[in-house]
Design a protein around this motif. Structure first.
Motif, PDB file in Angstrom:
ATOM      1  N   PHE A 119      -9.720   8.993  -3.370  1.00  0.00           N
ATOM      2  CA  PHE A 119      -8.807  10.003  -2.807  1.00  0.00           C
ATOM      3  C   PHE A 119      -9.136  10.238  -1.327  1.00  0.00           C
ATOM      4  CE2 PHE A 119      -7.668  11.951  -7.107  1.00  0.00           C
ATOM      5  CZ  PHE A 119      -6.311  11.704  -6.980  1.00  0.00           C
ATOM      6  N   GLU A 120     -10.430  10.328  -1.029  1.00  0.00           N
ATOM      7  CA  GLU A 120     -10.838  10.531   0.361  1.00  0.00           C
ATOM      8  C   GLU A 120     -10.348   9.384   1.236  1.00  0.00           C
ATOM      9  OE1 GLU A 120     -14.951  13.094  -0.432  1.00  0.00           O
ATOM     10  OE2 GLU A 120     -15.049  10.914  -0.174  1.00  0.00           O
ATOM     11  N   TRP A 121     -10.452   8.182   0.725  1.00  0.00           N
ATOM     12  CA  TRP A 121      -9.985   7.017   1.478  1.00  0.00           C
ATOM     13  C   TRP A 121      -8.466   7.062   1.682  1.00  0.00           C
ATOM     14  CZ3 TRP A 121      -6.723   3.024  -0.238  1.00  0.00           C
ATOM     15  CH2 TRP A 121      -6.577   1.964   0.661  1.00  0.00           C
ATOM     16  N   ILE A 122      -7.735   7.398   0.617  1.00  0.00           N
ATOM     17  CA  ILE A 122      -6.273   7.462   0.685  1.00  0.00           C
ATOM     18  C   ILE A 122      -5.828   8.490   1.722  1.00  0.00           C
ATOM     19  CG2 ILE A 122      -4.204   8.173  -0.601  1.00  0.00           C
ATOM     20  CD1 ILE A 122      -5.500   6.929  -3.104  1.00  0.00           C
ATOM     21  N   SER A 123      -6.556   9.584   1.830  1.00  0.00           N
ATOM     22  CA  SER A 123      -6.166  10.655   2.760  1.00  0.00           C
ATOM     23  C   SER A 123      -6.173  10.208   4.209  1.00  0.00           C
ATOM     24  CB  SER A 123      -7.088  11.864   2.589  1.00  0.00           C
ATOM     25  OG  SER A 123      -8.396  11.578   3.070  1.00  0.00           O
ATOM     26  N   GLY A 124      -6.785   9.060   4.485  1.00  0.00           N
ATOM     27  CA  GLY A 124      -6.850   8.567   5.857  1.00  0.00           C
ATOM     28  C   GLY A 124      -6.033   7.319   6.121  1.00  0.00           C
ATOM     29  N   VAL A 125      -5.254   6.875   5.146  1.00  0.00           N
ATOM     30  CA  VAL A 125      -4.445   5.660   5.313  1.00  0.00           C
ATOM     31  C   VAL A 125      -3.201   5.989   6.130  1.00  0.00           C
ATOM     32  CG1 VAL A 125      -3.136   3.846   4.148  1.00  0.00           C
ATOM     33  CG2 VAL A 125      -5.290   4.671   3.159  1.00  0.00           C
ATOM     34  N   GLU A 126      -3.100   5.427   7.336  1.00  0.00           N
ATOM     35  CA  GLU A 126      -2.024   5.774   8.266  1.00  0.00           C
ATOM     36  C   GLU A 126      -0.640   5.430   7.726  1.00  0.00           C
ATOM     37  OE1 GLU A 126      -2.724   4.070  12.067  1.00  0.00           O
ATOM     38  OE2 GLU A 126      -4.568   5.208  12.444  1.00  0.00           O
ATOM     39  N   GLU A 127      -0.529   4.373   6.944  1.00  0.00           N
ATOM     40  CA  GLU A 127       0.785   3.921   6.477  1.00  0.00           C
ATOM     41  C   GLU A 127       1.436   4.870   5.481  1.00  0.00           C
ATOM     42  OE1 GLU A 127      -1.677   0.052   6.996  1.00  0.00           O
ATOM     43  OE2 GLU A 127      -2.002   2.178   6.514  1.00  0.00           O
ATOM     44  N   LEU A 128       0.668   5.757   4.904  1.00  0.00           N
ATOM     45  CA  LEU A 128       1.193   6.613   3.846  1.00  0.00           C
ATOM     46  C   LEU A 128       1.859   7.869   4.395  1.00  0.00           C
ATOM     47  CD1 LEU A 128      -1.752   6.384   1.289  1.00  0.00           C
ATOM     48  CD2 LEU A 128       0.375   5.059   1.342  1.00  0.00           C
ATOM     49  N   ALA A 129       2.740   8.445   3.575  1.00  0.00           N
ATOM     50  CA  ALA A 129       3.442   9.675   3.948  1.00  0.00           C
ATOM     51  C   ALA A 129       2.444  10.828   4.089  1.00  0.00           C
ATOM     52  CB  ALA A 129       4.491  10.017   2.896  1.00  0.00           C
ATOM     53  N   GLU A 130       2.771  11.774   4.940  1.00  0.00           N
ATOM     54  CA  GLU A 130       1.876  12.905   5.172  1.00  0.00           C
ATOM     55  C   GLU A 130       1.610  13.697   3.899  1.00  0.00           C
ATOM     56  OE1 GLU A 130       0.084  13.629   7.843  1.00  0.00           O
ATOM     57  OE2 GLU A 130       0.853  11.761   8.691  1.00  0.00           O
ATOM     58  N   LYS A 131       2.639  13.870   3.049  1.00  0.00           N
ATOM     59  CA  LYS A 131       2.443  14.639   1.823  1.00  0.00           C
ATOM     60  C   LYS A 131       1.517  13.908   0.852  1.00  0.00           C
ATOM     61  CE  LYS A 131       6.629  13.037  -0.611  1.00  0.00           C
ATOM     62  NZ  LYS A 131       7.901  13.490  -1.256  1.00  0.00           N
ATOM     63  N   THR A 132       1.534  12.581   0.914  1.00  0.00           N
ATOM     64  CA  THR A 132       0.621  11.800   0.073  1.00  0.00           C
ATOM     65  C   THR A 132      -0.812  11.999   0.525  1.00  0.00           C
ATOM     66  OG1 THR A 132       2.315  10.119  -0.337  1.00  0.00           O
ATOM     67  CG2 THR A 132       0.023   9.471  -0.709  1.00  0.00           C
ATOM     68  N   LYS A 133      -1.027  11.899   1.821  1.00  0.00           N
ATOM     69  CA  LYS A 133      -2.383  12.062   2.359  1.00  0.00           C
ATOM     70  C   LYS A 133      -2.889  13.495   2.155  1.00  0.00           C
ATOM     71  CE  LYS A 133      -1.149  10.288   6.389  1.00  0.00           C
ATOM     72  NZ  LYS A 133      -1.267   9.794   7.796  1.00  0.00           N
ATOM     73  N   ALA A 134      -1.984  14.453   2.281  1.00  0.00           N
ATOM     74  CA  ALA A 134      -2.385  15.849   2.076  1.00  0.00           C
ATOM     75  C   ALA A 134      -2.776  16.100   0.625  1.00  0.00           C
ATOM     76  CB  ALA A 134      -1.241  16.775   2.487  1.00  0.00           C
ATOM     77  N   ALA A 135      -2.012  15.523  -0.309  1.00  0.00           N
ATOM     78  CA  ALA A 135      -2.328  15.689  -1.732  1.00  0.00           C
ATOM     79  C   ALA A 135      -3.673  15.057  -2.057  1.00  0.00           C
ATOM     80  CB  ALA A 135      -1.226  15.063  -2.579  1.00  0.00           C
ATOM     81  N   ILE A 192       0.821  -1.210   0.000  1.00  0.00           N
ATOM     82  CA  ILE A 192       0.000   0.000   0.000  1.00  0.00           C
ATOM     83  C   ILE A 192       0.855   1.261   0.000  1.00  0.00           C
ATOM     84  CG2 ILE A 192      -0.199   0.198   2.522  1.00  0.00           C
ATOM     85  CD1 ILE A 192      -3.182   0.937   2.017  1.00  0.00           C
ATOM     86  N   LYS A 193       2.078   1.170   0.512  1.00  0.00           N
ATOM     87  CA  LYS A 193       2.970   2.334   0.524  1.00  0.00           C
ATOM     88  C   LYS A 193       3.427   2.745  -0.872  1.00  0.00           C
ATOM     89  CE  LYS A 193       4.778   1.661   5.211  1.00  0.00           C
ATOM     90  NZ  LYS A 193       6.003   1.444   6.033  1.00  0.00           N
ATOM     91  N   SER A 194       3.187   1.878  -1.854  1.00  0.00           N
ATOM     92  CA  SER A 194       3.532   2.257  -3.233  1.00  0.00           C
ATOM     93  C   SER A 194       2.736   3.466  -3.688  1.00  0.00           C
ATOM     94  CB  SER A 194       3.288   1.081  -4.185  1.00  0.00           C
ATOM     95  OG  SER A 194       1.903   0.740  -4.236  1.00  0.00           O
ATOM     96  N   LEU A 195       1.619   3.741  -3.023  1.00  0.00           N
ATOM     97  CA  LEU A 195       0.814   4.916  -3.359  1.00  0.00           C
ATOM     98  C   LEU A 195       1.598   6.209  -3.149  1.00  0.00           C
ATOM     99  CD1 LEU A 195      -2.635   3.914  -1.812  1.00  0.00           C
ATOM    100  CD2 LEU A 195      -2.051   4.000  -4.235  1.00  0.00           C
TER     101      LEU A 195
END
Length: 291
Positions: free
Chosen positions: A257-273, A201-204
């Motif tokens: 996109f809304e779902w991705i913004s809440g995925v804890e494993e992802l980088a903050e800049k990814t979730k912010a974008a 999932i971090k590939s996102l």
């Protein structure tokens, strides 16, 4: 690229471009120097200067290749983040430069280069020291393509909106849910490790910011798209039930996109974008409900 590392300044970029096998001409590189160094020079003048050699080549040999110019410009867009808007302006001015009278422009060659070479991305493995630079380059080329598309009505060949369709690869698929190590058992250890990364999932983190920029730049334009997606095949399976550009698909992408913004494993800049893209899309949907 022929070089082993990306440049940190435009001066270094110009120096490295001189080493490329498919290189821009000295005059074209001089034009870029003007673009980067002298804000008093109109970009229209830079456009005229940078196209001199290409026009001459086309006049002497119709259909002549000017790949060096377009390769250099695509490299510059990817590598020189702070000049993204300058490149957008330059392409707009290049579009105004006539080729063979007023019957065509050099943009035909640009479009072919973008399709074949510039607009593609393979996320490097985590052991690659240039991975973050490559990811930034992919973001930059998407940002440029989204922004330059604003001039599509005046110059149709600047319309890159259809290229946004690649976002379905990350907004309609969840490879981490279907990954099986057995599928890659024949690969060596290094390639297996890379496949695990690609299916994690971090590939996102490597692609979401580049996808989001299409919607933060001009969500309305993407919302209005309709018709087929050129590389969408009949047997292609994704989480979205449907084909082509549509309002339904736009809403599906916004929800993802809304779902991705809440995925804890992802980088903050990814979730912010992702959050910013979803908000821009929601605003467009709401506006079109009342219009």
């Amino acid at each position: 690229m022929a070089s082993s590392a990306w440049p940190s300044t435009w001066q270094e970029f110009i120096a490295l471009q001189q080493e490329e096998r498919i290189a821009a001409t000295p005059l074209q590189l001089d034009a870029l120097k003007l673009l980067f160094s002298d804000q008093s020079v109109p970009v229209s003048n830079v456009a005229k200067l940078i196209t001199v050699d290409s026009i001459k080549a086309h006049e002497e040999t119709p259909g002549a290749s000017d790949s060096g110019l377009w390769r250099t410009l695509s490299d510059g867009i990817k590598q020189l983040t702070e000049y993204n808007d300058k490149f957008v302006e330059l392409f707009y001015e290049i579009a105004k430069v006539p080729l063979h009278g007023a019957t065509s422009t050099l943009l035909t060659a640009y479009w072919e280069w973008w399709t074949e070479w510039a607009f593609s991305f393979d996320d490097p493995p985590s052991v690659d020291p240039k991975r973050e630079a490559a990811r930034q380059g992919w973001l930059n080329i998407n940002a440029f393509s989204a922004k330059v598309s604003r001039n599509r009505r005046e110059f149709p060949l600047l319309n890159n909106l259809g290229r946004a369709a690649w976002v379905r690869d990350i907004l309609e698929k969840k490879p981490w849910e279907t990954y099986s190590q057995a599928d890659f058992a024949d690969l060596d250890e290094e390639d297996q490790a890379y496949q695990r990364e690609l299916h994690d999932i971090k590939s996102l983190d490597g692609r979401v910011p580049a996808a989001a920029v299409w919607f933060t730049t001009d969500a309305q334009a993407i919302y209005e798209l309709g018709g087929e997606i050129g590389d969408e095949y009949e047997n292609e399976k994704t989480d979205f039930d449907g084909r082509g550009f549509s309002k339904k698909r736009f809403a599906f992408w916004r929800e993802r996109f809304e779902w991705i913004s809440g995925v804890e494993e992802l980088a903050e800049k990814t979730k912010a974008a992702a959050k910013e893209a979803a908000a821009a899309m929601k605003k467009v949907e709401e506006a079109n409900k009342t219009s």
